[in-house]
Design a protein around this motif. Structure first.
Motif: not given
Length: 332
Positions: A182-185, A210-211, A303-305
């Motif tokens: 949650a904090l990353f996104s 998020d990913a 997914k992040a990439k």
């Protein structure tokens, strides 16, 4: 989770690219953690803030803003906000977990007391909201306040799920999305919002964060069983604390009656004996759950990439792509 001890360190390249902005963030943090009437506040806060953390979350906010071409002052406020929220949760977590060490140093609750840690954490949450409002942007206030609520919700869910063998991978993911992702996104998302970029680009930044956050936590949980001195993790801490993380959840799902009885005794009932950690590791190897967990971490980093595919080319984008690879590369 340590990001040290590798041949290439994308987080260090990111820090170098953001040197000026991070200096401003650190100065703002030092200014806002002061208290005229309660000297205990800066004492406790400084112990954790100055402990040598990588400041990864605030760097994500600065990186997102830079990717989006932002040239105003408020990305610094938002990055400091993110770090205050993170620090507040660490103070509270160490009380809940009865931790005695963090980043190789005694925890604040050990040096002072639980009451000080909780109240100083509350103070930092309040300071974070003050910083948010100074941007004059209601959308960033919505995003970061929602993130703070989601983090707390994830921690409470973990309390009920951590030692319950009925905990599923879906519940584990909800916990991880709450307490870590949650904090990353939010850190990524507010960087795009403060820059006034379109919804599609802001969503891409959110999706990356998020990913990255989910994969980051999965790797952290995996390192508890596969780490070395170089990772800064003590092997088996999660097992000794009876935390159901993904490698164990997968092993429980594949357990026969005898193996399930072992997990009931060690995790649910907490009756651990000499050699139980080795048995737990043997069961995870037997069922391939460590490798399966690494596979899931790799999938989240993919997914992040993929989320950054629609982000314009930029040196910061390349560093964020490398960061996703690097987080997973530390587990073999």
């Amino acid at each position: 989770m340590s990001l040290d001890h590798a041949a290439t360190k994308p987080h260090e390249r990111l820090a170098a690219a953001l040197t000026g902005e991070m200096a401003d963030v650190n100065a703002l943090i030092r200014d806002r953690m002061a208290s005229e009437h309660a000297p205990r506040i800066p004492e406790v806060t400084a112990h954790l803030v100055e402990a040598g953390g990588k400041r990864l979350r605030p760097m994500l906010t600065l990186a997102a803003a830079k990717l989006c071409g932002y040239d105003g002052p408020y990305h610094v406020h938002l990055a400091a906000t993110v770090e205050f929220i993170h620090t507040a949760t660490l103070l509270h977590d160490d009380v809940v977990d009865e931790s005695e060490q963090r980043r190789g140093r005694p925890t604040a609750n050990l040096l002072w007391d639980n009451t000080s840690s909780v109240l100083v954490g509350d103070y930092l949450f309040a300071r974070s909201f003050q910083l948010m409002t100074e941007t004059g942007n209601l959308e960033v206030l919505r995003i970061l306040s929602n993130a703070a609520a989601t983090i707390a919700e994830g921690e409470v869910l973990q309390l009920t799920a951590a030692r319950d063998l009925a905990t599923t991978e879906d519940i584990y993911l909800k916990v991880v999305r709450g307490k870590t992702a949650a904090l990353f996104s939010a850190a990524m998302e507010v960087g795009g919002v403060i820059a006034g970029r379109d919804a599609a680009l802001v969503q891409a930044l959110f999706d990356y964060g998020d990913a990255l956050g989910v994969g980051f936590q999965i790797v952290d949980d995996l390192l508890d069983y596969q780490g070395t001195d170089a990772t800064g993790k003590n092997i088996g801490d999660d097992f000794r604390e009876r935390k159901l993380t993904l490698p164990v959840i997968k092993a429980v799902a594949l357990a026969d009656a005898e193996e399930r009885a072992f997990w009931v005794r060690t995790i649910e009932k907490g009756r651990q004996e000499e050699g139980d950690l080795e048995t737990a590791l043997d069961l995870m190897v037997k069922h391939g759950t460590l490798e399966a967990t690494r596979g899931e971490a790799l999938a989240w980093m993919d997914k992040a990439k993929a989320a950054l595919a629609q982000v314009p080319d930029h040196e910061i984008k390349d560093m964020l792509l490398d960061l996703a690879d690097y987080v997973v590369a530390r587990v073999r």
